[in-house]
Scaffold this motif. Structure first.
Motif, PDB file in Angstrom:
ATOM      1  N   ASP A 256      23.942  37.460  39.061  1.00  0.00           N
ATOM      2  CA  ASP A 256      25.292  37.980  39.727  1.00  0.00           C
ATOM      3  C   ASP A 256      26.378  38.033  38.445  1.00  0.00           C
ATOM      4  O   ASP A 256      27.520  38.665  38.349  1.00  0.00           O
ATOM      5  CB  ASP A 256      25.699  39.095  41.206  1.00  0.00           C
ATOM      6  CG  ASP A 256      24.636  39.759  41.669  1.00  0.00           C
ATOM      7  OD1 ASP A 256      24.157  40.168  40.861  1.00  0.00           O
ATOM      8  OD2 ASP A 256      24.853  38.970  42.778  1.00  0.00           O
TER       9      ASP A 256
ATOM     10  N   THR B 208      28.259  50.003  48.948  1.00  0.00           N
ATOM     11  CA  THR B 208      29.195  49.138  49.105  1.00  0.00           C
ATOM     12  C   THR B 208      30.126  49.948  50.369  1.00  0.00           C
ATOM     13  O   THR B 208      30.277  51.017  50.073  1.00  0.00           O
ATOM     14  CB  THR B 208      29.880  49.212  47.572  1.00  0.00           C
ATOM     15  OG1 THR B 208      30.071  50.575  47.493  1.00  0.00           O
ATOM     16  CG2 THR B 208      29.397  48.811  46.778  1.00  0.00           C
TER      17      THR B 208
ATOM     18  N   ARG C  12      32.581  44.944  46.743  1.00  0.00           N
ATOM     19  CA  ARG C  12      32.533  44.775  45.205  1.00  0.00           C
ATOM     20  C   ARG C  12      32.519  46.790  45.446  1.00  0.00           C
ATOM     21  O   ARG C  12      32.518  47.256  46.580  1.00  0.00           O
ATOM     22  CB  ARG C  12      31.072  44.516  45.477  1.00  0.00           C
ATOM     23  CG  ARG C  12      30.980  43.460  44.747  1.00  0.00           C
ATOM     24  CD  ARG C  12      31.753  42.918  44.019  1.00  0.00           C
ATOM     25  NE  ARG C  12      31.731  41.000  43.960  1.00  0.00           N
ATOM     26  CZ  ARG C  12      32.639  40.573  43.426  1.00  0.00           C
ATOM     27  NH1 ARG C  12      33.590  40.732  42.627  1.00  0.00           N
ATOM     28  NH2 ARG C  12      32.580  39.141  42.862  1.00  0.00           N
TER      29      ARG C  12
ATOM     30  N   GLN D 168      27.682  40.065  35.773  1.00  0.00           N
ATOM     31  CA  GLN D 168      29.668  40.069  36.071  1.00  0.00           C
ATOM     32  C   GLN D 168      30.458  39.600  34.472  1.00  0.00           C
ATOM     33  O   GLN D 168      31.043  40.787  34.141  1.00  0.00           O
ATOM     34  CB  GLN D 168      30.382  39.772  37.324  1.00  0.00           C
ATOM     35  CG  GLN D 168      31.566  40.186  36.978  1.00  0.00           C
ATOM     36  CD  GLN D 168      31.984  41.422  37.644  1.00  0.00           C
ATOM     37  OE1 GLN D 168      31.304  42.104  38.648  1.00  0.00           O
ATOM     38  NE2 GLN D 168      32.309  42.757  36.571  1.00  0.00           N
TER      39      GLN D 168
ATOM     40  N   LYS E  71      25.209  42.973  42.982  1.00  0.00           N
ATOM     41  CA  LYS E  71      26.963  42.968  43.768  1.00  0.00           C
ATOM     42  C   LYS E  71      28.259  42.975  42.626  1.00  0.00           C
ATOM     43  O   LYS E  71      28.444  41.364  41.942  1.00  0.00           O
ATOM     44  CB  LYS E  71      27.315  41.937  44.616  1.00  0.00           C
ATOM     45  CG  LYS E  71      25.897  41.982  45.947  1.00  0.00           C
ATOM     46  CD  LYS E  71      25.847  40.215  46.221  1.00  0.00           C
ATOM     47  CE  LYS E  71      24.161  40.459  47.373  1.00  0.00           C
ATOM     48  NZ  LYS E  71      24.472  39.574  47.652  1.00  0.00           N
ATOM     49  N   VAL E  72      28.486  43.912  41.928  1.00  0.00           N
ATOM     50  CA  VAL E  72      29.242  43.176  40.963  1.00  0.00           C
ATOM     51  C   VAL E  72      30.412  44.829  40.300  1.00  0.00           C
ATOM     52  O   VAL E  72      29.923  46.119  41.374  1.00  0.00           O
ATOM     53  CB  VAL E  72      28.417  43.541  39.418  1.00  0.00           C
ATOM     54  CG1 VAL E  72      27.637  42.269  39.018  1.00  0.00           C
ATOM     55  CG2 VAL E  72      27.504  44.944  38.940  1.00  0.00           C
ATOM     56  N   ASP E  73      31.592  44.474  39.366  1.00  0.00           N
ATOM     57  CA  ASP E  73      32.004  45.392  39.632  1.00  0.00           C
ATOM     58  C   ASP E  73      31.706  46.289  37.948  1.00  0.00           C
ATOM     59  O   ASP E  73      31.826  45.026  37.110  1.00  0.00           O
ATOM     60  CB  ASP E  73      34.138  45.077  39.539  1.00  0.00           C
ATOM     61  CG  ASP E  73      33.917  44.755  41.373  1.00  0.00           C
ATOM     62  OD1 ASP E  73      32.969  45.609  41.953  1.00  0.00           O
ATOM     63  OD2 ASP E  73      34.494  43.749  41.367  1.00  0.00           O
TER      64      ASP E  73
ATOM     65  N   ASP F 125      28.281  45.254  48.246  1.00  0.00           N
ATOM     66  CA  ASP F 125      28.741  44.196  48.094  1.00  0.00           C
ATOM     67  C   ASP F 125      28.649  43.127  48.579  1.00  0.00           C
ATOM     68  O   ASP F 125      27.321  42.812  48.883  1.00  0.00           O
ATOM     69  CB  ASP F 125      29.583  44.249  49.530  1.00  0.00           C
ATOM     70  CG  ASP F 125      30.967  45.770  50.197  1.00  0.00           C
ATOM     71  OD1 ASP F 125      30.665  46.176  48.849  1.00  0.00           O
ATOM     72  OD2 ASP F 125      30.184  46.252  51.174  1.00  0.00           O
ATOM     73  N   ASP F 126      29.112  41.981  47.987  1.00  0.00           N
ATOM     74  CA  ASP F 126      28.871  40.498  47.877  1.00  0.00           C
ATOM     75  C   ASP F 126      28.936  39.875  49.418  1.00  0.00           C
ATOM     76  O   ASP F 126      29.709  38.818  49.645  1.00  0.00           O
ATOM     77  CB  ASP F 126      29.257  39.779  47.081  1.00  0.00           C
ATOM     78  CG  ASP F 126      28.938  37.910  46.924  1.00  0.00           C
ATOM     79  OD1 ASP F 126      27.920  37.960  47.721  1.00  0.00           O
ATOM     80  OD2 ASP F 126      29.034  37.410  46.465  1.00  0.00           O
TER      81      ASP F 126
END
Length: 736
Positions: free
Chosen positions: A45, A170, A137, A49, A106-108, A131-132
């Motif tokens: 992740d 999320t 997230r 990211q 688990k990234v944006d 979510d992480d």
């Protein structure tokens, strides 16, 4: 560098061997250009990211000086970071692909201008965002922009992007606060799906083939089209501002909720998509107790067809192979049709290996590939499907599709620039059924017509003009996510007559935005010609970026779910075919026309064919330069049959002039309701005395208009302008 020559006003080039279609099988996996970013299943992740952060747009931290002090709600923005729309007319195009894997990502990723984000799974649950742990997230998301000129948040210009083929788990749900040309499709939101961001203004959009387990929240959206959406048993639908259209939507009882901004409770306890009064209409009386909210228009179509998409699979030898998924039409039988909702599995898709898919590239050897149209046509003649990788394609000739069932799919907002001799970007041969065209932007060129140029210029010619071509209802042609624009870049002499022409019958459209620019990019050191509008663009004025009509339909049994046409200089839509259907229509008339527009009786939607259905249609006006009076928004032979023309409305956004009535059958004018800046309701054609009231402030408006810097066509890079006088009477027809 490639050599260009001109012959008969057509752009030609020397033939290059770069990225020639293979004589037999194409590479699989393909060699993607740098405009395609693939997040592989083996990346951590953190690694993913780091790649995604390179794609994020610019941000600003809002200070007290940057907000409008008259809007106290904006104080909540101070101290926070927001993205800003600096790439509105960027030439960059990107596709971001996520390979399927067992663990969620688990990234944006803020999805910006000209970016497509898509999972590469065969089904929507192949790529999951979560979510992480306790760290929230977002996955792919689109928030409102902070506009420094407007001193607040807006999504009114959040165009030209897309998200598709994934699941979002999320906690905060899926945020997709957009306007036109920004679809979200083939997704599963385990929690809420929010289509607005904190009430920031939003003009409307399109969601298709989606499952929402939480609430589907339209919020500040003016209009929105939901097609083949399934809302979970515990979910809800929070309506938007003016009009919601639900096509093939499955939703639970008691699901409709009032917009969050309303403090009263205008909905009954048993109101749902299936039990509410059929196609009930809005009552927009300001502050009244019987306020019902946005109109809801419900339709169950006979046929829906999902967009084609790219997927990757691990095969027996452990290697990864790409496939083009072609979803099959879902045809409902019987007289009483039931909605089917989302289909996210891909189980019935036609899987076509990339050995028979040509991946086109807009650039070769560090230069524009002016030979790319020939290469695409070679591949199509070989019987291959074509995927347009992200980029801007400068076409020297039309792309010709003459084989049934062929696919032309753009990824990453791939953009076709029209041939300069006036030929269309795409021509589909007559009696060629099952053609799929999707995910493509179209841009106008400066046209130099030659002896053999077409009489009417267009971006897409679907079928042959004048040919008898009924198509095949069991294997329809399909146009999905088609985004046309006439203007936007620096050249203000680009043009077309019509953007899309459909001559074949039984064609299905799903999300078309056909836009003549109302604003274009500023040149270096050029000042805005309407500085009081607080926009960082040149506002298009009469004579610039000409375009007559957005859509012309001549085929029978053509159906469109999600259509928007804006700012063309004559009728926005001309529908000549019989037995057509449009559910969801959004239209904004041109800002820059004079009373010739009204005197010519141009309208937002004109139907000449028989047995046409039009549901959830809104026509807006914002006549910036003249007090233009337009008799009606929609002309339809059965204009006053509420079962045929369903929930139409008009909106007076700003400035002078007005659309006087909602609908007309060509003889009688009337219909309502009307929502305008004064919350006035108008149901009939006003008298001459009433018309004169609307032009009483003509002199002041004309004086203000004339002092603005106005260009009548792009003359040179040095911005030499020709000044022109305007007709003195906005209610009369100007002399030519």
């Amino acid at each position: 560098m490639h050599t260009m020559i001109f012959a008969d006003c057509a752009l030609d080039s020397t033939i290059t061997k770069f990225n020639e279609p293979a004589e037999s099988a194409e590479l699989n996996p393909p060699q993607w250009p740098e405009s395609v970013v693939v997040i592989t299943s083996g990346m951590s992740d953190e690694e993913a990211q780091a790649e995604l952060d390179k794609l994020q747009e610019d941000q600003v931290t809002v200070t007290d000086e940057m907000i409008d002090p008259d809007h106290t709600d904006n104080k909540r923005l101070v101290g926070n970071k927001y993205f800003v729309p600096t790439k509105h007319f960027s030439s960059e195009r990107k596709a971001v692909f996520f390979e399927p894997r067992e663990e969620p990502y688990k990234v944006d990723l803020q999805v910006g201008y000209y970016v497509q984000v898509a999972g590469l799974g065969a089904s929507a649950d192949g790529v999951v965002f979560a979510d992480d742990g306790d760290n929230k997230r977002k996955g792919p998301y689109c928030p409102a922009y902070f506009n420094e000129k407007l001193k607040g948040l807006t999504t009114l210009d959040t165009f030209w992007r897309s998200a598709e083929n994934f699941t979002n788990k999320t906690q905060d749900g899926q945020l997709w606060a957009v306007s036109q040309a920004a679809p979200i499709r083939r997704i599963h939101s385990v929690n809420d799906l929010n289509l607005n961001d904190g009430g920031a203004p939003a003009s409307g959009g399109h969601i298709a083939n989606a499952q929402v387990d939480g609430a589907l929240i339209f919020g500040s959206q003016q209009q929105f089209c939901s097609r083949s959406v399934t809302v979970g048993d515990s979910g809800a639908i929070n309506l938007g501002a003016w009009s919601n259209v639900f096509v093939d939507t499955v939703a639970p009882e008691h699901c409709l909720k009032a917009p969050a901004t309303w403090t009263d409770q205008p909905f009954g306890a048993d109101l749902s998509l299936e039990t509410r009064p059929a196609n009930w209409k809005v009552n927009w009386g300001k502050g009244t107790a019987d306020q019902e909210g946005a109109s809801t228009t419900v339709n169950v179509p006979k046929t829906t067809v999902e967009k084609c998409f790219v997927a990757v699979e691990t095969v027996e030898d452990g290697s990864k192979k790409y496939f083009l998924h072609v979803p099959q039409p879902r045809i409902r039988s019987g007289d009483s049709l039931s909605p089917l909702g989302a289909d996210l599995s891909g189980a019935t898709d036609d899987r076509r290996p990339f050995e028979n898919v040509y991946v086109a590239r807009a650039e070769g050897e560090d230069d524009i590939d002016y030979d790319v149209a020939r290469k695409i046509n070679v591949a199509l003649k070989q019987g291959k499907d074509v995927v347009l990788s992200p980029g801007i394609y400068h076409l020297s000739q039309s792309i010709e599709i003459a084989n049934k069932d062929q696919v032309l799919l753009g990824i990453g907002m791939a953009t076709l620039t029209a041939p300069p001799n006036g030929d269309p970007c795409i021509r589909v041969a007559a009696e060629t059924e099952g053609v799929r065209i999707g995910g493509i932007m179209f841009a106008a060129s400066k046209i130099k017509k030659g002896l053999f140029s077409p009489k009417t210029t267009a971006f897409i010619e679907f079928g042959k003009e004048g040919a008898t071509d009924p198509g095949n209802p069991s294997n329809p042609g399909v146009l999905t996510d088609i985004f046309c624009r006439v203007g936007g870049d620096l050249d203000r002499e680009v043009s077309t007559d019509v953007m899309v022409r459909i001559h074949q019958g039984n064609v299905i459209g799903d999300n078309l935005w056909l836009w003549r620019a109302d604003h274009v990019e500023l040149a270096v050191d050029e000042m805005p010609n309407f500085p009081e509008k607080n926009l960082d663009y040149h506002q298009v004025v009469m004579g610039e970026c000409p375009g007559k009509t957005g859509l012309e339909v001549n085929g029978d049994n053509v159906v469109i779910h999600g259509l928007a046409v804006e700012h063309t200089e004559e009728d926005q839509v001309v529908w000549n075919g019989h037995d057509g259907q449009v559910y969801f229509y959004q239209c904004e008339l041109p800002y820059d026309v004079d009373q010739n527009f009204g005197a010519s009786n141009f309208v937002g939607f004109r139907v000449n064919g028989k047995n046409h259905q039009l549901g959830g249609a809104g026509v807006y006006c914002n006549f910036r330069d003249y007090n233009v009076l337009v008799k009606t928004g929609i002309i339809h032979p059965l204009a006053f049959d509420a079962n045929v023309v369903i929930n139409p409305f008009i909106v007076h956004l700003d400035n002078g002039g007005r659309i006087m009535t909602v609908v007309s059958d060509g003889f009688t004018y009337g219909g309502g309701p009307v929502y305008d800046k004064d919350h006035m309701i108008c149901k009939y054609l006003p008298t001459r005395a009433e018309e004169e009231e609307h032009v009483s402030d003509k002199e002041e408006m004309e004086e203000n208009t004339m002092v603005r810097q106005t260009s009548w066509g792009w003359i040179s890079k040095k911005l030499s302008y020709i000044r022109g006088s305007r007709p003195s009477s906005p209610t009369g027809v100007a002399d030519n």
